[in-house]
Design a protein around this motif. Sequence first.
Motif, PDB file in Angstrom:
ATOM      1  N   PRO A  36       0.745  -1.045   0.035  1.00  0.00           N
ATOM      2  CA  PRO A  36       0.085   0.084  -0.004  1.00  0.00           C
ATOM      3  C   PRO A  36       1.017   1.230   0.086  1.00  0.00           C
ATOM      4  CG  PRO A  36      -0.972  -1.550   1.320  1.00  0.00           C
ATOM      5  CD  PRO A  36       0.205  -2.049   1.083  1.00  0.00           C
ATOM      6  N   ALA A  37       1.683   1.155   0.738  1.00  0.00           N
ATOM      7  CA  ALA A  37       2.697   2.391   0.847  1.00  0.00           C
ATOM      8  C   ALA A  37       3.615   2.548  -0.616  1.00  0.00           C
ATOM      9  CB  ALA A  37       3.746   2.379   2.095  1.00  0.00           C
ATOM     10  N   LEU A  38       4.076   1.629  -1.178  1.00  0.00           N
ATOM     11  CA  LEU A  38       4.578   1.644  -2.443  1.00  0.00           C
ATOM     12  C   LEU A  38       3.644   2.258  -3.353  1.00  0.00           C
ATOM     13  CD1 LEU A  38       7.004   0.985  -4.398  1.00  0.00           C
ATOM     14  CD2 LEU A  38       6.540  -1.200  -4.498  1.00  0.00           C
ATOM     15  N   GLN A  43       1.585   6.260  -7.405  1.00  0.00           N
ATOM     16  CA  GLN A  43       0.621   7.179  -7.527  1.00  0.00           C
ATOM     17  C   GLN A  43       0.922   8.502  -7.625  1.00  0.00           C
ATOM     18  OE1 GLN A  43      -2.609   6.240  -8.360  1.00  0.00           O
ATOM     19  NE2 GLN A  43      -2.999   8.371  -9.006  1.00  0.00           N
ATOM     20  N   GLN A  44       1.709   8.862  -6.891  1.00  0.00           N
ATOM     21  CA  GLN A  44       2.042  10.309  -6.630  1.00  0.00           C
ATOM     22  C   GLN A  44       3.171  10.816  -7.632  1.00  0.00           C
ATOM     23  OE1 GLN A  44       3.086  11.193  -2.514  1.00  0.00           O
ATOM     24  NE2 GLN A  44       1.185  10.975  -1.739  1.00  0.00           N
ATOM     25  N   GLY A  47       1.006   8.329 -11.341  1.00  0.00           N
ATOM     26  CA  GLY A  47      -0.356   8.466 -11.425  1.00  0.00           C
ATOM     27  C   GLY A  47      -0.914   7.074 -11.549  1.00  0.00           C
ATOM     28  N   GLY A  48      -2.198   6.674 -11.965  1.00  0.00           N
ATOM     29  CA  GLY A  48      -2.759   5.624 -12.054  1.00  0.00           C
ATOM     30  C   GLY A  48      -2.364   4.538 -12.935  1.00  0.00           C
ATOM     31  N   GLU A  49      -1.788   5.221 -14.173  1.00  0.00           N
ATOM     32  CA  GLU A  49      -1.117   4.351 -15.234  1.00  0.00           C
ATOM     33  C   GLU A  49       0.031   3.704 -14.755  1.00  0.00           C
ATOM     34  OE1 GLU A  49       0.015   4.386 -19.898  1.00  0.00           O
ATOM     35  OE2 GLU A  49      -0.767   6.181 -18.904  1.00  0.00           O
ATOM     36  N   LEU A  50       0.810   4.434 -14.009  1.00  0.00           N
ATOM     37  CA  LEU A  50       2.131   3.653 -13.367  1.00  0.00           C
ATOM     38  C   LEU A  50       1.665   2.607 -12.228  1.00  0.00           C
ATOM     39  CD1 LEU A  50       5.050   4.102 -14.164  1.00  0.00           C
ATOM     40  CD2 LEU A  50       5.433   5.718 -12.358  1.00  0.00           C
ATOM     41  N   VAL A  51       0.824   3.027 -11.533  1.00  0.00           N
ATOM     42  CA  VAL A  51       0.274   1.942 -10.533  1.00  0.00           C
ATOM     43  C   VAL A  51      -0.005   0.845 -11.145  1.00  0.00           C
ATOM     44  CG1 VAL A  51      -1.230   1.546  -8.409  1.00  0.00           C
ATOM     45  CG2 VAL A  51      -0.152   3.858  -8.860  1.00  0.00           C
ATOM     46  N   ALA A 134       8.200  -3.928 -17.429  1.00  0.00           N
ATOM     47  CA  ALA A 134       7.200  -2.865 -17.580  1.00  0.00           C
ATOM     48  C   ALA A 134       6.920  -2.237 -19.001  1.00  0.00           C
ATOM     49  CB  ALA A 134       7.178  -2.071 -16.507  1.00  0.00           C
ATOM     50  N   GLY A 135       7.726  -2.813 -19.863  1.00  0.00           N
ATOM     51  CA  GLY A 135       7.572  -2.396 -21.297  1.00  0.00           C
ATOM     52  C   GLY A 135       7.713  -0.802 -21.219  1.00  0.00           C
ATOM     53  N   LYS A 136       7.019  -0.036 -21.908  1.00  0.00           N
ATOM     54  CA  LYS A 136       7.313   1.620 -21.984  1.00  0.00           C
ATOM     55  C   LYS A 136       7.225   2.304 -20.490  1.00  0.00           C
ATOM     56  CE  LYS A 136       2.042   2.796 -22.436  1.00  0.00           C
ATOM     57  NZ  LYS A 136       1.104   3.500 -23.229  1.00  0.00           N
ATOM     58  N   HIS A 137       6.902   1.816 -19.380  1.00  0.00           N
ATOM     59  CA  HIS A 137       6.861   2.098 -18.277  1.00  0.00           C
ATOM     60  C   HIS A 137       8.247   1.672 -17.445  1.00  0.00           C
ATOM     61  CE1 HIS A 137       2.741   3.519 -18.732  1.00  0.00           C
ATOM     62  NE2 HIS A 137       2.311   2.406 -19.002  1.00  0.00           N
ATOM     63  N   ARG A 138       8.990   1.209 -17.983  1.00  0.00           N
ATOM     64  CA  ARG A 138      10.345   0.645 -17.400  1.00  0.00           C
ATOM     65  C   ARG A 138      10.949   1.582 -16.715  1.00  0.00           C
ATOM     66  NH1 ARG A 138      12.256  -1.794 -21.566  1.00  0.00           N
ATOM     67  NH2 ARG A 138      13.467  -0.034 -22.059  1.00  0.00           N
ATOM     68  N   GLN A 139      11.209   2.626 -17.502  1.00  0.00           N
ATOM     69  CA  GLN A 139      12.186   3.636 -16.709  1.00  0.00           C
ATOM     70  C   GLN A 139      11.623   4.556 -15.826  1.00  0.00           C
ATOM     71  OE1 GLN A 139      14.398   5.703 -20.035  1.00  0.00           O
ATOM     72  NE2 GLN A 139      15.280   6.302 -18.598  1.00  0.00           N
ATOM     73  N   ALA A 140      10.390   5.046 -16.197  1.00  0.00           N
ATOM     74  CA  ALA A 140       9.585   5.738 -15.136  1.00  0.00           C
ATOM     75  C   ALA A 140       9.342   4.749 -13.738  1.00  0.00           C
ATOM     76  CB  ALA A 140       8.154   5.989 -15.672  1.00  0.00           C
ATOM     77  N   LEU A 141       9.058   3.741 -13.847  1.00  0.00           N
ATOM     78  CA  LEU A 141       8.794   2.813 -12.822  1.00  0.00           C
ATOM     79  C   LEU A 141       9.868   2.748 -11.811  1.00  0.00           C
ATOM     80  CD1 LEU A 141       6.420   1.450 -11.472  1.00  0.00           C
ATOM     81  CD2 LEU A 141       6.644  -0.575 -12.714  1.00  0.00           C
ATOM     82  N   HIS A 142      11.219   2.222 -12.703  1.00  0.00           N
ATOM     83  CA  HIS A 142      12.555   2.244 -11.732  1.00  0.00           C
ATOM     84  C   HIS A 142      12.794   3.515 -11.194  1.00  0.00           C
ATOM     85  CE1 HIS A 142      14.761  -1.631 -12.571  1.00  0.00           C
ATOM     86  NE2 HIS A 142      14.187  -1.561 -13.899  1.00  0.00           N
ATOM     87  N   ARG A 143      12.455   4.474 -11.561  1.00  0.00           N
ATOM     88  CA  ARG A 143      12.724   5.655 -10.989  1.00  0.00           C
ATOM     89  C   ARG A 143      12.100   5.973  -9.854  1.00  0.00           C
ATOM     90  NH1 ARG A 143      14.457  11.386 -14.127  1.00  0.00           N
ATOM     91  NH2 ARG A 143      15.941   9.694 -14.845  1.00  0.00           N
ATOM     92  N   ALA A 144      10.701   5.465  -9.895  1.00  0.00           N
ATOM     93  CA  ALA A 144       9.932   5.779  -8.795  1.00  0.00           C
ATOM     94  C   ALA A 144      10.139   4.995  -7.778  1.00  0.00           C
ATOM     95  CB  ALA A 144       8.438   5.454  -9.315  1.00  0.00           C
ATOM     96  N   ILE A 145      10.261   3.575  -8.083  1.00  0.00           N
ATOM     97  CA  ILE A 145      10.749   2.498  -6.948  1.00  0.00           C
ATOM     98  C   ILE A 145      12.084   2.913  -6.382  1.00  0.00           C
ATOM     99  CG2 ILE A 145      11.241   0.271  -6.369  1.00  0.00           C
ATOM    100  CD1 ILE A 145       8.963  -0.556  -8.420  1.00  0.00           C
TER     101      ILE A 145
END
Length: 504
Positions: A36-38, A43-44, A47-51, A134-145
């Motif tokens: 839930p925290a992650l 989300q912040q 957004g929802g697409e990245l979640v 995560a395909g096209k979200h790979r970089q953004a999701l790495h950065r967020a995590i």
Amino acid sequence: MNARLTPAQASRSLAVKAGLDYPVIDTDVHVNDYNPALEEYVQQYGGGELVDALRKVLGSRFNTRSNGKDWYQQTQEERRYYRTLRSPWWARVTRNTLDLATYTLPELLAERLSEQGADYSVLFPNDVLAPLGAGKHRQALHRAINHFHADLYGKYSDRLTPVAGIPLHTPEEGIEELEFAVKTLGLKVINIAGGVRRPVPAVADKYPPAHHPDVAKYAHYTDFYGIDSDYDYDPFWAKVVELGVPVTTHYGSQGWTGRHSVSNYMFNHIGHFADGSEAFAKALFFGGVTKRFPGLRVALLEGGADWGANVFTHLIDRWEKRNRVAVQNYNPANADLDLLENLFQRYGQDFIKGRKLDKNTLLLDSLGVSAFPHSREPNAEELDDFALAGIESPEDIKKQWADSFYFGAESDDRTVAVAFNEKLNPLGVKTKAIWSSDIGHWDVPDLTEPLAESWDLVEQGVISEDDFKALVFGNPYRFYTEANPNFFAGTTIEKKLSLDKKAA
């Protein structure tokens, strides 16, 4: 409900630690993210697409599917028909509920380090490389995590540091995320996959992956970055060295040919980290990466340390037999045809009786057809497999293998003795095993045991006390500080070494 005891509860490892006059560095601690925290953080961040992308990759990480069903939904016949990999299950500690909470709550983990027996730990969140799928979200999701982990563990930086997950589908994205992780987030260690799956061009041209995903699933090769890559990864390695970042990997080979049982997880698991890491490390070696970047330091974790010594031995053995000079021993052009004919005349009359002798034909027939399977002889530049690595002597192999690579050894792994066996290993080398408790995974049901288990190897005569010190302190300290001399600035390690120096 019993409350936690403070100070730390007694443990075998705490007792071992009390007898040491040097700090202990744990190079491999696995922690869980509280979902839930992650998700709230992601989300912040995006957004929802990245979640949604996060949920998808976490839900499919160990869930291999064929015909729309996972392993548990399929019949035995379907598993065999689709060759559905038996993947891990029950991979986290649960019965030991205190440990389960410890791996999820940073404050509790920091508090229990002394109970574990460690002074400093490098953390590998179990989801740190999940964005690779995560395909096209790979970089953004790495950065967020990575950002989430930097914020989560920042207040405990004197004792704990999380790794940054770095995607390497291209060197450019790797550099971008590396610079952000180090310069913006202040992270000090990176974790990468040891390879990237890419489509085989000859197959992809005929069956484009976008239209034939099932074909692409099976018709691929692995790019290990160092050799045979269509990309030049040297700018990435150069940036790693420039920023002073130690590189780590837990690169497995489950699903590879020979590790693709449809029924048995242990069949797929045993040795798979060693196999995957070996392929990655050999690619860096034979591709000349460790020659061009002598300051690069790479730790290969969870596979044990014996395989590193084994490969080192065989690199030297094979170079001695097949370096660019020695390989001429097998060149057919160097055969003495007159001597060969003479020997057949003297000893092989039963073979040549009634046959018309031709010296060249005699050579071919003596070697066997299988010795000449090619359309032509290799050119001069095709003879030396060690050319890119620039190997001119066994000492070069030592520099580019034994000095560049560190090998994670888990606490109960008796084969670590091979790494320290200077009589067995060429040039009297001790390959650099580093203590990797692997707490947080199923092979460590109690986090207070690993240091004591490693000390058991001393008491059983498997390794010496000096080897133990090198394992839990000397080699890990060298790994991080050879990459970055200031790695331990402001940490408990710096403080303890300073106090020890004053006391001396």
